[in-house]
Design a protein around this motif. Structure first.
Motif, PDB file in Angstrom:
ATOM      1  N   VAL A  93      -0.190 -20.810  30.637  1.00 42.20           N
ATOM      2  CA  VAL A  93       0.815 -20.451  31.639  1.00 42.20           C
ATOM      3  C   VAL A  93       0.273 -20.762  33.033  1.00 42.20           C
ATOM      4  CG1 VAL A  93       2.031 -18.498  32.721  1.00 42.20           C
ATOM      5  CG2 VAL A  93       2.019 -18.736  30.229  1.00 42.20           C
ATOM      6  N   HIS A  94      -0.973 -20.395  33.270  1.00 45.35           N
ATOM      7  CA  HIS A  94      -1.595 -20.678  34.568  1.00 45.35           C
ATOM      8  C   HIS A  94      -1.646 -22.187  34.822  1.00 45.35           C
ATOM      9  CE1 HIS A  94      -4.224 -20.444  38.010  1.00 45.35           C
ATOM     10  NE2 HIS A  94      -5.105 -21.213  37.394  1.00 45.35           N
ATOM     11  N   GLU A  95      -2.075 -22.955  33.841  1.00 42.84           N
ATOM     12  CA  GLU A  95      -2.154 -24.408  33.991  1.00 42.84           C
ATOM     13  C   GLU A  95      -0.783 -25.023  34.242  1.00 42.84           C
ATOM     14  OE1 GLU A  95      -4.249 -26.168  30.689  1.00 42.84           O
ATOM     15  OE2 GLU A  95      -5.905 -24.750  30.910  1.00 42.84           O
ATOM     16  N   LEU A  96       0.210 -24.565  33.506  1.00 37.32           N
ATOM     17  CA  LEU A  96       1.567 -25.089  33.694  1.00 37.32           C
ATOM     18  C   LEU A  96       2.106 -24.734  35.072  1.00 37.32           C
ATOM     19  CD1 LEU A  96       2.983 -24.372  30.151  1.00 37.32           C
ATOM     20  CD2 LEU A  96       2.781 -26.630  31.211  1.00 37.32           C
ATOM     21  N   PHE A  97       1.799 -23.533  35.529  1.00 38.07           N
ATOM     22  CA  PHE A  97       2.241 -23.160  36.871  1.00 38.07           C
ATOM     23  C   PHE A  97       1.604 -24.076  37.913  1.00 38.07           C
ATOM     24  CE2 PHE A  97       1.650 -20.856  40.868  1.00 38.07           C
ATOM     25  CZ  PHE A  97       2.986 -20.768  41.234  1.00 38.07           C
ATOM     26  N   GLU A  98       0.332 -24.372  37.759  1.00 38.58           N
ATOM     27  CA  GLU A  98      -0.339 -25.285  38.686  1.00 38.58           C
ATOM     28  C   GLU A  98       0.309 -26.667  38.656  1.00 38.58           C
ATOM     29  OE1 GLU A  98      -2.716 -24.578  40.930  1.00 38.58           O
ATOM     30  OE2 GLU A  98      -2.540 -22.485  40.335  1.00 38.58           O
ATOM     31  N   GLN A  99       0.721 -27.114  37.482  1.00 38.54           N
ATOM     32  CA  GLN A  99       1.419 -28.405  37.376  1.00 38.54           C
ATOM     33  C   GLN A  99       2.759 -28.351  38.094  1.00 38.54           C
ATOM     34  OE1 GLN A  99       1.688 -29.583  33.248  1.00 38.54           O
ATOM     35  NE2 GLN A  99      -0.502 -29.253  32.924  1.00 38.54           N
ATOM     36  N   ILE A 100       3.461 -27.238  37.956  1.00 39.22           N
ATOM     37  CA  ILE A 100       4.755 -27.073  38.630  1.00 39.22           C
ATOM     38  C   ILE A 100       4.570 -27.136  40.136  1.00 39.22           C
ATOM     39  CG2 ILE A 100       6.567 -25.372  39.136  1.00 39.22           C
ATOM     40  CD1 ILE A 100       6.394 -24.599  36.115  1.00 39.22           C
ATOM     41  N   VAL A 101       3.563 -26.454  40.645  1.00 37.73           N
ATOM     42  CA  VAL A 101       3.292 -26.478  42.087  1.00 37.73           C
ATOM     43  C   VAL A 101       3.035 -27.915  42.547  1.00 37.73           C
ATOM     44  CG1 VAL A 101       1.661 -25.766  43.887  1.00 37.73           C
ATOM     45  CG2 VAL A 101       2.447 -24.101  42.193  1.00 37.73           C
ATOM     46  N   ALA A 102       2.183 -28.615  41.829  1.00 38.35           N
ATOM     47  CA  ALA A 102       1.854 -29.994  42.209  1.00 38.35           C
ATOM     48  C   ALA A 102       3.087 -30.903  42.152  1.00 38.35           C
ATOM     49  CB  ALA A 102       0.749 -30.530  41.311  1.00 38.35           C
ATOM     50  N   LYS A 103       3.855 -30.798  41.080  1.00 41.92           N
ATOM     51  CA  LYS A 103       5.025 -31.664  40.920  1.00 41.92           C
ATOM     52  C   LYS A 103       6.152 -31.298  41.877  1.00 41.92           C
ATOM     53  CE  LYS A 103       6.300 -33.029  36.772  1.00 41.92           C
ATOM     54  NZ  LYS A 103       6.654 -33.010  35.331  1.00 41.92           N
ATOM     55  N   SER A 104       6.203 -30.049  42.319  1.00 44.54           N
ATOM     56  CA  SER A 104       7.261 -29.603  43.232  1.00 44.54           C
ATOM     57  C   SER A 104       7.209 -30.346  44.554  1.00 44.54           C
ATOM     58  CB  SER A 104       7.151 -28.101  43.499  1.00 44.54           C
ATOM     59  OG  SER A 104       7.479 -27.374  42.356  1.00 44.54           O
ATOM     60  N   GLN A 105       6.040 -30.773  44.933  1.00 43.03           N
ATOM     61  CA  GLN A 105       5.882 -31.464  46.205  1.00 43.03           C
ATOM     62  C   GLN A 105       6.454 -32.874  46.168  1.00 43.03           C
ATOM     63  OE1 GLN A 105       1.835 -30.936  47.516  1.00 43.03           O
ATOM     64  NE2 GLN A 105       1.934 -28.760  47.082  1.00 43.03           N
ATOM     65  N   SER A 106       6.694 -33.397  44.972  1.00 48.60           N
ATOM     66  CA  SER A 106       7.258 -34.738  44.860  1.00 48.60           C
ATOM     67  C   SER A 106       8.674 -34.726  44.281  1.00 48.60           C
ATOM     68  CB  SER A 106       6.362 -35.608  43.973  1.00 48.60           C
ATOM     69  OG  SER A 106       6.353 -35.106  42.655  1.00 48.60           O
ATOM     70  N   ASP A 107       9.252 -33.548  44.157  1.00 48.29           N
ATOM     71  CA  ASP A 107      10.604 -33.388  43.594  1.00 48.29           C
ATOM     72  C   ASP A 107      10.735 -33.981  42.195  1.00 48.29           C
ATOM     73  OD1 ASP A 107      11.714 -31.870  45.648  1.00 48.29           O
ATOM     74  OD2 ASP A 107      12.278 -33.643  46.802  1.00 48.29           O
ATOM     75  N   ALA A 108       9.658 -33.955  41.431  1.00 48.40           N
ATOM     76  CA  ALA A 108       9.687 -34.438  40.043  1.00 48.40           C
ATOM     77  C   ALA A 108      10.427 -33.424  39.163  1.00 48.40           C
ATOM     78  CB  ALA A 108       8.258 -34.621  39.542  1.00 48.40           C
ATOM     79  N   ASP A 109      10.803 -33.866  37.979  1.00 52.63           N
ATOM     80  CA  ASP A 109      11.485 -32.993  37.019  1.00 52.63           C
ATOM     81  C   ASP A 109      10.502 -31.957  36.484  1.00 52.63           C
ATOM     82  OD1 ASP A 109      13.229 -31.867  35.183  1.00 52.63           O
ATOM     83  OD2 ASP A 109      12.981 -33.483  33.725  1.00 52.63           O
ATOM     84  N   LYS A 123      18.977 -21.692  45.849  1.00 58.48           N
ATOM     85  CA  LYS A 123      18.428 -20.474  45.254  1.00 58.48           C
ATOM     86  C   LYS A 123      17.027 -20.732  44.712  1.00 58.48           C
ATOM     87  CE  LYS A 123      18.587 -16.382  43.150  1.00 58.48           C
ATOM     88  NZ  LYS A 123      18.519 -15.123  43.813  1.00 58.48           N
ATOM     89  N   TYR A 124      16.837 -21.868  44.035  1.00 60.22           N
ATOM     90  CA  TYR A 124      15.518 -22.187  43.495  1.00 60.22           C
ATOM     91  C   TYR A 124      14.493 -22.304  44.613  1.00 60.22           C
ATOM     92  CZ  TYR A 124      11.633 -24.395  41.184  1.00 60.22           C
ATOM     93  OH  TYR A 124      10.366 -24.665  40.723  1.00 60.22           O
ATOM     94  N   ARG A 125      14.837 -22.991  45.692  1.00 62.13           N
ATOM     95  CA  ARG A 125      13.897 -23.163  46.813  1.00 62.13           C
ATOM     96  C   ARG A 125      13.570 -21.808  47.460  1.00 62.13           C
ATOM     97  NH1 ARG A 125      11.232 -27.718  45.966  1.00 62.13           N
ATOM     98  NH2 ARG A 125      12.617 -29.471  45.776  1.00 62.13           N
ATOM     99  N   GLU A 126      14.560 -20.924  47.527  1.00 68.66           N
ATOM    100  CA  GLU A 126      14.312 -19.587  48.073  1.00 68.66           C
ATOM    101  C   GLU A 126      13.322 -18.819  47.193  1.00 68.66           C
ATOM    102  OE1 GLU A 126      17.971 -17.448  48.656  1.00 68.66           O
ATOM    103  OE2 GLU A 126      18.816 -19.048  49.874  1.00 68.66           O
ATOM    104  N   LEU A 127      13.548 -18.866  45.884  1.00 68.54           N
ATOM    105  CA  LEU A 127      12.640 -18.186  44.958  1.00 68.54           C
ATOM    106  C   LEU A 127      11.254 -18.825  44.992  1.00 68.54           C
ATOM    107  CD1 LEU A 127      14.915 -17.552  41.848  1.00 68.54           C
ATOM    108  CD2 LEU A 127      14.151 -15.893  43.547  1.00 68.54           C
ATOM    109  N   GLN A 128      11.233 -20.120  45.073  1.00 69.75           N
ATOM    110  CA  GLN A 128       9.964 -20.845  45.139  1.00 69.75           C
ATOM    111  C   GLN A 128       9.157 -20.375  46.358  1.00 69.75           C
ATOM    112  OE1 GLN A 128      10.327 -25.057  46.036  1.00 69.75           O
ATOM    113  NE2 GLN A 128       8.943 -25.528  44.355  1.00 69.75           N
TER     114      GLN A 128
END
Length: 95
Positions: A36-52, A3-8
């Motif tokens: 919020v914008h900066e944190l979202f950018e961090q989430i995008v970057a970290k998502s590519q490495s499956d980090a927490d 579900k998370y990957r679908e929403l992502q």
């Protein structure tokens, strides 16, 4: 696919634009939109490495009082906070 990957896949492209747009529209009255914008950018970057991603989602939730939509919010800000809240919920459900 989770579900998370679908929403992502559905929300990340829009949120790239939305998180930046709300800084321009609401940044003076709502400086938290920049974080919020900066944190979202961090989430995008970290998502590519499956980090927490829990710390980023938690911090974002705290900054926005649980993704509460301000009374003076535009539809883009409402949608941004709704998308982010859904992503956080789906992420936490899978962790």
């Amino acid at each position: 696919m989770s579900k998370y990957r679908e929403l992502q896949a559905a929300y990340f492209p829009q949120l790239e634009m939305y998180t930046l747009a709300i800084t321009r529209a609401h940044g003076k009255k709502h400086p938290e939109t920049f974080q919020v914008h900066e944190l979202f950018e961090q989430i995008v970057a970290k998502s590519q490495s499956d980090a927490d991603l829990s710390p980023e989602y938690q911090q974002m939730s705290e900054l926005t009082a649980g993704f509460s939509i301000p009374a003076d919010a535009c539809p883009t800000m409402e949608k941004t906070y709704q998308f982010l809240a859904e992503l956080k919920q789906a992420y936490q459900a899978e962790k």
